[in-house]
Design an enzyme around this catalytic site. Structure first.
Site, short mmCIF file in Angstrom:
data_model
loop_
_atom_site.label_atom_id
_atom_site.label_comp_id
_atom_site.label_asym_id
_atom_site.label_seq_id
_atom_site.Cartn_x
_atom_site.Cartn_y
_atom_site.Cartn_z
CB CYS A 104 -4.33 -17.41 -11.27
SG CYS A 104 -4.76 -16.91 -9.55
CG HIS A 146 -1.59 -12.18 -11.05
ND1 HIS A 146 -1.92 -13.03 -12.43
CD2 HIS A 146 -1.58 -12.96 -10.40
CE1 HIS A 146 -2.77 -14.37 -12.15
NE2 HIS A 146 -2.53 -13.94 -10.43
CD GLU A 147 -0.13 -12.61 -6.86
OE1 GLU A 147 -0.35 -12.78 -6.19
OE2 GLU A 147 0.36 -13.51 -7.26
CG HIS A 150 -4.81 -12.36 -6.87
ND1 HIS A 150 -5.81 -12.74 -7.06
CD2 HIS A 150 -3.57 -13.26 -7.17
CE1 HIS A 150 -5.72 -13.96 -7.89
NE2 HIS A 150 -4.55 -14.13 -7.84
#
Ligand code: CO
Length: 181
Positions: A104, A146-147, A150
């Site tokens: 990241c 993953h995004e 966030h």
């Protein structure tokens, strides 16, 4: 017309904004378009390490928006909603073996293997405000997950802890296993 891009500062892993739940984008207006352009440029210039995705909270904006740019997968994703994920037994085994190290830009030089859903179908708005529905698989699915994390205040290190996976620091010459505290 000349388009001006501003390189945005990427916040550090300890920044509280990375733990917030991002708010939906109400309208893809000029301000959002400018942010998207800035984020694209900010992602493009990352070299140590290179980046493949960047979420708005990482540049200090707690809104549901991220960009991805990796080997032909170039997307601007706004207000994503997960429709389904697939994590079949067979696939998990296969993925487990091939687990790709995840990293990241908010925690540069740290990487660890994470098991994630093999494929994910989402609906979202693109940068023109058009509604889309798309399925991503394998490594692309990993990036998308993953995004999306966030936008929910979740970081990859949370999965590392949960899955009891190792975390490595890459110093530029060698990999060193480190402990998460
Ligand atoms: Co990240």
């Amino acid at each position: 017309m000349v388009q001006l891009h501003m390189i945005r500062k990427i916040v550090d892993v300890k920044s509280p904004i990375l733990r917030e739940k991002a708010k939906p984008v109400e309208k893809v207006d000029k301000k959002i378009t400018q942010l998207i352009n800035d984020m694209k440029e900010t992602l493009r210039i990352q070299s140590d390490p290179e980046g493949i995705g960047l979420a708005a909270p990482q540049v200090g904006k707690s809104i549901q928006l991220f960009i991805v740019n990796y080997e032909g997968l170039e997307r601007v994703i706004i207000n994503p909603k997960i429709i389904s994920t697939i994590r079949s037994k067979k696939t998990v085994k296969k993925t487990h073996k091939k687990r790709v190290l995840e990293g990241c830009l908010s925690l540069p030089h740290y990487y660890g293997p994470i098991t994630r859903a093999h494929s994910i179908t989402i609906s979202y708005l693109d940068e023109n405000g058009n509604k889309k529905k798309e399925t991503f698989s394998e490594f692309q699915a990993q990036i998308i997950q993953h995004e999306i994390d966030h936008l929910n205040g979740v970081l990859f290190i949370d999965h590392i802890l949960e899955q009891k996976s190792p975390l490595y620091k890459f110093t530029g010459e060698e990999w060193e296993e480190v402990e998460l505290i």
